[in-house]
Write a protein that holds these residues in place. Structure first.
Motif, PDB file in Angstrom:
ATOM      1  N   SER A  78      15.169  -2.926   5.051  1.00  0.00           N
ATOM      2  CA  SER A  78      13.781  -2.484   4.988  1.00  0.00           C
ATOM      3  C   SER A  78      13.377  -1.882   6.316  1.00  0.00           C
ATOM      4  CB  SER A  78      12.849  -3.650   4.617  1.00  0.00           C
ATOM      5  OG  SER A  78      12.972  -4.690   5.572  1.00  0.00           O
ATOM      6  N   ALA A  79      12.321  -1.079   6.289  1.00  0.00           N
ATOM      7  CA  ALA A  79      11.800  -0.451   7.506  1.00  0.00           C
ATOM      8  C   ALA A  79      10.312  -0.216   7.330  1.00  0.00           C
ATOM      9  CB  ALA A  79      12.517   0.867   7.791  1.00  0.00           C
ATOM     10  N   LEU A  80       9.562  -0.350   8.414  1.00  0.00           N
ATOM     11  CA  LEU A  80       8.138  -0.037   8.385  1.00  0.00           C
ATOM     12  C   LEU A  80       7.952   1.470   8.342  1.00  0.00           C
ATOM     13  CD1 LEU A  80       6.498  -2.466  10.988  1.00  0.00           C
ATOM     14  CD2 LEU A  80       6.131  -2.437   8.522  1.00  0.00           C
ATOM     15  N   ILE A  81       6.971   1.933   7.555  1.00  0.00           N
ATOM     16  CA  ILE A  81       6.640   3.345   7.494  1.00  0.00           C
ATOM     17  C   ILE A  81       5.120   3.485   7.519  1.00  0.00           C
ATOM     18  CG2 ILE A  81       8.716   3.885   6.165  1.00  0.00           C
ATOM     19  CD1 ILE A  81       6.941   4.079   3.678  1.00  0.00           C
ATOM     20  N   THR A  82       4.639   4.701   7.696  1.00  0.00           N
ATOM     21  CA  THR A  82       3.222   4.992   7.518  1.00  0.00           C
ATOM     22  C   THR A  82       3.065   5.786   6.225  1.00  0.00           C
ATOM     23  OG1 THR A  82       3.409   6.997   8.873  1.00  0.00           O
ATOM     24  CG2 THR A  82       2.717   4.970   9.980  1.00  0.00           C
ATOM     25  N   THR A  83       1.938   5.608   5.568  1.00  0.00           N
ATOM     26  CA  THR A  83       1.696   6.268   4.290  1.00  0.00           C
ATOM     27  C   THR A  83       0.845   7.514   4.489  1.00  0.00           C
ATOM     28  OG1 THR A  83      -0.323   5.010   3.815  1.00  0.00           O
ATOM     29  CG2 THR A  83       1.791   4.020   3.173  1.00  0.00           C
ATOM     30  N   GLU A  85      -1.878   8.038   3.144  1.00  0.00           N
ATOM     31  CA  GLU A  85      -3.279   7.617   3.158  1.00  0.00           C
ATOM     32  C   GLU A  85      -3.691   7.015   4.498  1.00  0.00           C
ATOM     33  OE1 GLU A  85      -1.068   6.633   0.835  1.00  0.00           O
ATOM     34  OE2 GLU A  85      -1.634   8.130  -0.667  1.00  0.00           O
ATOM     35  N   GLY A  86      -2.757   6.932   5.437  1.00  0.00           N
ATOM     36  CA  GLY A  86      -3.080   6.395   6.750  1.00  0.00           C
ATOM     37  C   GLY A  86      -2.916   4.903   6.878  1.00  0.00           C
ATOM     38  N   GLY A  87      -2.107   4.313   6.026  1.00  0.00           N
ATOM     39  CA  GLY A  87      -1.873   2.885   6.086  1.00  0.00           C
ATOM     40  C   GLY A  87      -0.439   2.554   6.445  1.00  0.00           C
ATOM     41  N   ILE A  88      -0.138   1.262   6.456  1.00  0.00           N
ATOM     42  CA  ILE A  88       1.209   0.786   6.735  1.00  0.00           C
ATOM     43  C   ILE A  88       1.951   0.605   5.412  1.00  0.00           C
ATOM     44  CG2 ILE A  88       2.503  -1.276   7.457  1.00  0.00           C
ATOM     45  CD1 ILE A  88       1.877   0.437   9.760  1.00  0.00           C
ATOM     46  N   GLY A  89       3.218   0.972   5.406  1.00  0.00           N
ATOM     47  CA  GLY A  89       4.028   0.795   4.217  1.00  0.00           C
ATOM     48  C   GLY A  89       5.397   0.255   4.554  1.00  0.00           C
ATOM     49  N   LEU A  90       6.198   0.057   3.524  1.00  0.00           N
ATOM     50  CA  LEU A  90       7.558  -0.437   3.678  1.00  0.00           C
ATOM     51  C   LEU A  90       8.508   0.412   2.841  1.00  0.00           C
ATOM     52  CD1 LEU A  90       7.139  -4.320   3.431  1.00  0.00           C
ATOM     53  CD2 LEU A  90       7.990  -3.078   5.416  1.00  0.00           C
ATOM     54  N   ALA A  91       9.690   0.637   3.368  1.00  0.00           N
ATOM     55  CA  ALA A  91      10.780   1.254   2.612  1.00  0.00           C
ATOM     56  C   ALA A  91      11.867   0.206   2.476  1.00  0.00           C
ATOM     57  CB  ALA A  91      11.320   2.486   3.333  1.00  0.00           C
ATOM     58  N   THR A  92      12.218  -0.148   1.244  1.00  0.00           N
ATOM     59  CA  THR A  92      13.219  -1.182   0.993  1.00  0.00           C
ATOM     60  C   THR A  92      14.324  -0.631   0.104  1.00  0.00           C
ATOM     61  OG1 THR A  92      12.078  -2.065  -0.956  1.00  0.00           O
ATOM     62  CG2 THR A  92      11.464  -2.976   1.190  1.00  0.00           C
ATOM     63  N   TRP A 102       6.652   1.216  -0.554  1.00  0.00           N
ATOM     64  CA  TRP A 102       5.505   0.348  -0.766  1.00  0.00           C
ATOM     65  C   TRP A 102       4.369   0.771   0.160  1.00  0.00           C
ATOM     66  CZ3 TRP A 102       6.276  -3.633  -4.373  1.00  0.00           C
ATOM     67  CH2 TRP A 102       7.611  -3.881  -4.722  1.00  0.00           C
ATOM     68  N   SER A 103       3.144   0.609  -0.298  1.00  0.00           N
ATOM     69  CA  SER A 103       1.974   0.985   0.496  1.00  0.00           C
ATOM     70  C   SER A 103       1.006  -0.180   0.559  1.00  0.00           C
ATOM     71  CB  SER A 103       1.279   2.210  -0.122  1.00  0.00           C
ATOM     72  OG  SER A 103       0.084   2.514   0.563  1.00  0.00           O
ATOM     73  N   SER A 104       0.378  -0.374   1.747  1.00  0.00           N
ATOM     74  CA  SER A 104      -0.652  -1.401   1.853  1.00  0.00           C
ATOM     75  C   SER A 104      -1.842  -0.996   0.987  1.00  0.00           C
ATOM     76  CB  SER A 104      -1.087  -1.575   3.315  1.00  0.00           C
ATOM     77  OG  SER A 104      -1.508  -0.344   3.866  1.00  0.00           O
ATOM     78  N   GLU A 105      -2.419  -1.949   0.301  1.00  0.00           N
ATOM     79  CA  GLU A 105      -3.495  -1.651  -0.639  1.00  0.00           C
ATOM     80  C   GLU A 105      -4.713  -1.060   0.053  1.00  0.00           C
ATOM     81  OE1 GLU A 105      -4.170  -5.270  -2.696  1.00  0.00           O
ATOM     82  OE2 GLU A 105      -2.463  -5.019  -4.042  1.00  0.00           O
ATOM     83  N   ALA A 106      -5.033  -1.557   1.240  1.00  0.00           N
ATOM     84  CA  ALA A 106      -6.167  -1.046   2.003  1.00  0.00           C
ATOM     85  C   ALA A 106      -5.629  -0.244   3.179  1.00  0.00           C
ATOM     86  CB  ALA A 106      -7.056  -2.192   2.501  1.00  0.00           C
ATOM     87  N   ALA A 107      -5.961   1.037   3.246  1.00  0.00           N
ATOM     88  CA  ALA A 107      -5.454   1.900   4.319  1.00  0.00           C
ATOM     89  C   ALA A 107      -5.841   1.348   5.683  1.00  0.00           C
ATOM     90  CB  ALA A 107      -6.011   3.314   4.159  1.00  0.00           C
ATOM     91  N   GLY A 108      -4.850   1.205   6.541  1.00  0.00           N
ATOM     92  CA  GLY A 108      -5.098   0.734   7.898  1.00  0.00           C
ATOM     93  C   GLY A 108      -5.224  -0.764   8.019  1.00  0.00           C
ATOM     94  N   SER A 109      -5.070  -1.519   6.933  1.00  0.00           N
ATOM     95  CA  SER A 109      -5.245  -2.965   6.986  1.00  0.00           C
ATOM     96  C   SER A 109      -4.105  -3.662   6.270  1.00  0.00           C
ATOM     97  CB  SER A 109      -6.572  -3.378   6.341  1.00  0.00           C
ATOM     98  OG  SER A 109      -6.682  -4.782   6.276  1.00  0.00           O
ATOM     99  N   ILE A 110      -3.522  -4.662   6.905  1.00  0.00           N
ATOM    100  CA  ILE A 110      -2.505  -5.486   6.256  1.00  0.00           C
ATOM    101  C   ILE A 110      -2.835  -6.959   6.480  1.00  0.00           C
ATOM    102  CG2 ILE A 110      -0.623  -3.822   6.351  1.00  0.00           C
ATOM    103  CD1 ILE A 110       0.353  -5.289   8.860  1.00  0.00           C
TER     104      ILE A 110
END
Length: 206
Positions: A78-83, A85-92, A102-110
């Motif tokens: 896995s690796a952290l990515i940015t989406t 929409e301006g949020g944090i995501g994951l590539a697995t 994967w994308s965090s449901e709320a942009a900019g918030s995890i």
């Protein structure tokens, strides 16, 4: 865990370390993943090895915190990515040659570690047969270029997040890489590189 900012300044006399920030985490046997962190706004994000959680360091307030990830997202590849929409995501990755975004449901918030699956990329249709002789592994993400790097049996490959275009990094067989698109020397202008570069922590072949 501890974090500290070093401000280099234009002169050696102005260089200084700031105060050390710390945070407790129950997974004391874990450590940062070897991939570089992701900057979102004023906060740096680092993945704890095996995706146990995400470490957040605010560069303004210098606050250090830890967000646990759901068990379903905890995997070695896995690796952290940015989406977009301006949020944090994951590539697995999984063992069936599929890359999950994967994308965090709320942009900019995890804060609640809420992630939703946004796309599945079938690498078996994109990678050459030589690269699929062993399971590919996600290594890191280059934010400026919007690409994910993958180690394969045939070497290092990149895949564009928007175009899904696959490219092979010539002569590179390393697993741990640090991609960058520009660099800065204090007191001088920022030097833009003609294309994305990759550094490795081990000799390359070819």
């Amino acid at each position: 865990m501890y974090a500290c900012i070093y401000a280099s300044g234009d002169r050696a006399a102005t260089a200084a370390w700031r105060e050390v920030a710390s945070a407790a985490h129950r997974h004391l046997y874990d450590h940062f993943d070897s991939a570089p962190g992701v900057l979102l706004g004023n906060t740096l994000h680092f993945l704890v090895r095996y995706s146990i959680g995400i470490i957040k360091f605010d560069l303004i307030t210098q606050a250090l915190s830890v967000v646990d990830l759901p068990y379903t997202l905890r995997c070695q590849d896995s690796a952290l990515i940015t989406t977009d929409e301006g949020g944090i995501g994951l590539a697995t990755m999984d063992s069936k040659y599929k890359l999950y975004l994967w994308s965090s449901e709320a942009a900019g918030s995890i804060r609640d570690a809420g992630f939703v699956l946004t796309r599945v990329i079938d690498l078996e249709k994109l990678l050459p047969a030589a690269a699929l002789r062993a399971s590919p592994h996600v290594t890191c993400f280059a934010d400026g270029a919007r690409v994910v790097f993958m180690w394969t049996f045939d070497g290092l490959y990149s895949i564009g997040m928007k175009t899904e275009q696959i490219r092979r990094v010539p002569g590179c067989y390393a697993f741990d890489v640090v991609p960058y698109s520009s660099f800065y020397i204090p007191g001088r202008q920022q030097w833009e590189l003609p294309r994305l570069q990759v550094t490795t922590d081990q000799p390359t072949k070819g």
